[in-house]
Design a protein around this motif. Sequence first.
Motif, short mmCIF file in Angstrom:
data_model
loop_
_atom_site.label_atom_id
_atom_site.label_comp_id
_atom_site.label_asym_id
_atom_site.label_seq_id
_atom_site.Cartn_x
_atom_site.Cartn_y
_atom_site.Cartn_z
N GLN A 1 -0.78 12.42 0.25
CA GLN A 1 -0.18 11.45 -0.66
C GLN A 1 -0.67 10.03 -0.40
O GLN A 1 -0.80 9.24 -1.34
CB GLN A 1 1.34 11.52 -0.55
CG GLN A 1 1.95 12.77 -1.14
CD GLN A 1 3.46 12.73 -1.15
OE1 GLN A 1 4.06 11.76 -0.73
NE2 GLN A 1 4.07 13.80 -1.65
N ASN A 2 -0.90 9.71 0.85
CA ASN A 2 -1.36 8.35 1.15
C ASN A 2 -2.71 8.06 0.50
O ASN A 2 -2.97 6.96 0.03
CB ASN A 2 -1.46 8.15 2.67
CG ASN A 2 -0.09 8.14 3.33
OD1 ASN A 2 0.90 7.81 2.68
ND2 ASN A 2 -0.05 8.53 4.60
N GLU A 3 -3.60 9.05 0.53
CA GLU A 3 -4.92 8.86 -0.05
C GLU A 3 -4.95 9.08 -1.56
O GLU A 3 -5.79 8.50 -2.26
CB GLU A 3 -5.94 9.81 0.60
CG GLU A 3 -6.22 9.53 2.07
CD GLU A 3 -5.18 10.15 2.99
OE1 GLU A 3 -4.23 10.76 2.46
OE2 GLU A 3 -5.32 10.02 4.22
N ARG B 1 -2.19 8.95 -3.83
CA ARG B 1 -1.03 8.52 -4.62
C ARG B 1 -1.43 7.65 -5.81
O ARG B 1 -0.67 7.53 -6.77
CB ARG B 1 -0.04 7.77 -3.74
CG ARG B 1 -0.56 6.45 -3.18
CD ARG B 1 0.51 5.76 -2.33
NE ARG B 1 0.06 4.46 -1.83
CZ ARG B 1 -0.59 4.28 -0.71
NH1 ARG B 1 -0.91 5.34 0.05
NH2 ARG B 1 -0.95 3.07 -0.33
#
Length: 1403
Positions: free
Chosen positions: A404-406, A408
């Motif tokens: 998700q961090n990369e 989103r």
Amino acid sequence: MAIAVGGEESVGEGGVWASGARPHEDLCTRTSWADARTALAHINKGRATGSRAALWVRTKLQWQLMQLGVFAQRHAGKVLFVALLVLATFCVGLKSATLLTDVQRLWVEEGGRLEKELEYVEKSLGEGAGTTKQILILTPKDQGANILHPRALLAHAAVLRAATSVKIEMFDISWSLKDLCFAPSLPEVEDYMIEQIFEKITPCAIITPLDCFWEGSKLLGPENPVNLPVLGPDIRWTNLNPQKIVNRIREIESYEGYEHGFSLSYFADFMKRAGITTAYQEKPCLDPTDPECPETAPNKHSKQVPDVGAELTGGCYGYAGKFMHWPEDLIVGGTQTNKTGHIVRAEALQSMVQLMGSKNLYEYYDQHYRVHHVDWSQEKANQLLEAWQQKFTQEVLAETERLQNETRRYNMLPFSSATLGYLLRDFSEVPAFRVALGYIFMVIYACLSLAKLSDSVRSAAGLGLAGVLLVAITVAAGLGLCALLGLPFNASTTQVLPFLALGLGVDDMFLMAHTFAETADNTLIPYQDRVGEVLKRAGVSVVLTSVCNACAFFAGALVPVPALRAFCMQAALLVLVNLVAALTVFPAVMSLDLRRRHAQRADLLCCLPGWNRDQVVSLQPASSSSVAAEEGRCWTRPHRPPPVSSELTKKNTVTRALPPPGGGTVTQVVMPPVAPRECWASTATPTDPHAPSAPSLESLATTNSTRDLVSGEKRFSGVSRAWTSVLNFWSGWNLDKWAAEVYGPAVTRGPVKAAAMVALLASVAAAAWGVSRVQDGLDLTDIVPSDTPEYAFLAAQQRYFGFYNMFAVTQGNFEYPTKQRLLHDYYEAFTRVNHIIKNDDGGLPEFWLSLFRDWLVGLQQAFDRDWRTGCITQEHWHKNASDDGILAYKLLVQTGHVDNPIDLSLVSHTRLVDSEGIINPKAFYNYLTAWKSNDALAYGASQADLRPEPRHWLHDVHDIDLKIPKSPPLVYTQLPFYLHQLGDTNAITAMIHEVRAICRKFEERGLPNFPTGVPFTFWEQYIKLRFYLVLALLAVLTAVFLVLAVVLMNLWAAALVVLLLATLVLQLFGVLGILGVKLSAVPAVLLIVSVGVGVEFCVHVTVGFLTAVGGRDRRVVLALQHMASPVLHGAASTLLSSLMLLFSEFEFIRRYFFYVLLALTVLGVIDGLLFLPVLLSLVGPPAEVVPRNHPDRLPTPSPPPSPQPAHSHSHSGSSRRSGRSGGGSRSSRRSGGGGGGSLYPRLHGGSNLSLTTITEEPSSARSSQSLRSSHEIVVEPQVVVETTTTPAHATGSGEAHHDHHVTTKVTATAKVKVELHTPLPGSVEPTYRSSSSSTRRSSRRSSSSSSSSYGGGAGVGSHGSGSLNGSNSSSSSSTPSSSSSGSGTGASSSRGSSDMEDESSPK
């Protein structure tokens, strides 16, 4: 005595119109609708004019339908049993239904050029050949954001790498991407170790923008590092430098074993031709800080992120630069460039993972040790591919959630060809819940619309319930029949047809139920003929509309698209099956409902007795005699002699209003309660219970209203009164009354007509404007649920990547060796197609023949070098000759002849390729064998798919055998192209036109060829779609015109209907443009179907107009009065049945079916109930029958003669039995004889029907009861009647022997015809036979008296002025009737029938 005032018929005790209805109103005003035979008889006798041909056709149809209805009523149980058995048998056929989801087989023109081309491709390559693709698109969540930065590509790489690493377990084997992917072919070597190294290190073909960067090597593997003897262990594409390997091998070339099994120079030449150099080792790193980023990367030491836009400009290259060039438009979308053409902004990235096709995968593992325990087949190979593709999609979604961090900020959108197949299968599944819900709603609507809350006996909710259930069973049986006939099912069949068939089927049910409600309680119709009467009246319209609908659907099958052709064929068969059920099964259902009515049972709850809120209940105690009267049997009161008086007795009368739809008033003569009377059943059969007795004088005189008779002294609460008011409104209001009294007269007014015509012209103008806005095409997003990842992918792909593959296929019957120049010209001609991607030089990439030629040119150059140095001579080659020179020597000595394949003398003067670039034609197929096997990478990259496949032959420098096998002549080759900027249908069709023009041009030059690819498979239909649409519309309109012209025998009416149907099609076409619906095969078929559906709205009104009597405006009102209700109910049922389509998860269903069907229904109602009536009132055709003497109606029919009453001494049970067995069957035969079973009595040969009928029916009594005559006089338009009666003198208590004198005074101000009817011979009870001789003498005296009564008057048909007073005196016996007529005032004493005519001037 009963008198109808104001033009309405009477309701008298024991009279022929005792039911309270208007039994002969339809015969006078809608004659050919009720009984065409009667209308034809009027014309034959000169009383009217009209169309004999139309009436003759209608008579024949009505006769057949009448017989069918009578049969269904007589054998209702048998018909239902057999029909349900047959329908159930057809329903079983659904088990053999085939669901077709193959897009190519659904949308390719059947029997057309494209289908033949695709069949040729499949025959040449085999089904499942080629590759399948897994696609991943990255787009920003913030639409319009720029993704040209390393973070976006790294997120794309992370998700793609995880997805390509998935494995599946099938057949007890673990399968990875490496086992299934399409990989380029590398040169074959005989050294097993080298072969294994090549196999492990050869990567899958992945088209991705990551190939512009070093990170692209992470996708290539291998999963397990390779150990190379030269470079050491842990070799992957992330650290593999092929050029370094070649250099290293050169250094250790003398190592033992390498010079025998592996030729370094050959491999070096191969790498040079393929453009394999340093692979990814010199490409920039997206993340320079990555520890694995090679030292040779340009930004490794600077740690500077690369310019992503600059790197992506012009596309990317794989590890083999010459054969692996990914065009810019293929890998990056939504771009913006600067003045120099460099990309500065982009909104999407796209990567493709190529898998083998099912055929290729099957052939690759056939005989492989991994599947030796499996019954390996192409079907299992296809299952394996679909399972892996599904796992790929799931992994993309799961990895996006994990990272998700990369990720989103981005949307990761996966898609595969298997996903499309799953979507189509889901799209084609029967929506069982929506179908069930739609049918439940239809049941509720049918029950509510046909229910009568105030009268449970005459309520028809149960009939509506049975009708909807019958339609449901018929739809299932019709679909089963289609399956048995081999018609495949598809999405349109499962998603739309159940609802459309329900709406069309219920339309016919409503019309027949409406007609049944008009005729079920008509006592003039023999009980056993009442269902037949329904079919006789409504059946012609049902047959007409159903045949027109079937013709419309069959015409829709002219559109040569398999999916729509199957839909139209199935719909046509369903319409025909429903027609058969409506004419056979539904009449049997109506007959059961008729029995319930006659048994006075409640609707839906047949076990309970019925109730009527307005029922009149006798205030006197009920007796068995009164019950017998309710059942229509003869009865007498207890023996109580009446008072004897010689004075004239004045009869009492009660005047009351008639119920709708007739309205008006009725004056009813009520006999004193002490007078004995006898009930005569008129024309009703003995088993007909609906011959009600008249209320007694006391009951009418002592009550304030009919409701008081029921409620007595009971007072209702406020809630009860409110509920009663609701019931009053519900039961008092109906569409027929509204159409007759409000809407019909309003439509025929001049201002309304003018406004309607202006509105019609305005709608046509608006429709023409809307048609100009209609575009061709069908978006794939329409057939996918909008809340799925597949929908998001297709939307992004359509917006950012208008990219497609295309192949130009050359066929057999062409000499490839001798016509190479024509093939080169053919390929170069495609340079002029704007949508084909060009290379950096503005030309086209190489194709198989140019690659073949270039390979031979390289060999020729190597041979020339060795020839000049003496390494190769005419007889042999030396050890220092190059591998390519030796191969060229072997090729040069090939003669191309099978019997003499080698000629060494050719070495000195033959060239592999001449100066003009033409390959030696004599040995062309020998050379082709060598090229396919020894330059495998170039052959694979060419995507030529040569068929028959060239033979296999590997070059070995140590092999001195010079013979090279000759490949068979080619019958199939393909030239690949990449297409871009194809975002809409217009661009695609324009490209198709350009390509087809090139193919046509070279076909004329002798090159058999055709294009193939996704654009041609799915979009070529639009090139001829409008032509096929116009052709189908002309066919269906012509078919409707012919059907109407033949059945109605009226070209004028047929032309008007067809004109309005064409207007409806134009209006619907315009609505498509206004709604933004693109024209594809689906809307095209709906436009064709609109003609059939529009028939339901137009034909009923037109038939009602033609069959009515009077001027145009009057006939319009009559047509709307009788047809507006069925048409509106049919429209509501069609709309309600299609309402379930609104809740489909597929936008395609909602937009292309529901919205279009909604517009069609609304337009059909407006055209059928507004524009058509106005047109008919202005330019409508003449009526089928036109009376001569009265403009608005035919003469009123005479009442039928009284039937033979039941014997007074017989029991009630035997009376019922005799009524069912003997009388019923005889009555049926009489009524059914000749021309459709006329409802009304035969016209007397010498009589003329007029507006006045006076009927006298004597009553009889037992023992000493005196006799009285009951009179019924029907006078139109207005009559004042006074009646005085001289009571009879009773004799002894044994037999009745007396004279009964009646004096009647009639004053009229119109032309009056009076008929006095007496019982038929033999109708007097046996108790009076002892006086027969006296009676006959009295009859003879009466006849002579009658002959002299009007001796001084005018003859039959004479006219005069003044009032008419008639005095008749007759005995109680029967004699043959006689008649006399005259003018003036007179008295007649006769036993028989007396006709008197008088035409008085208005007073």
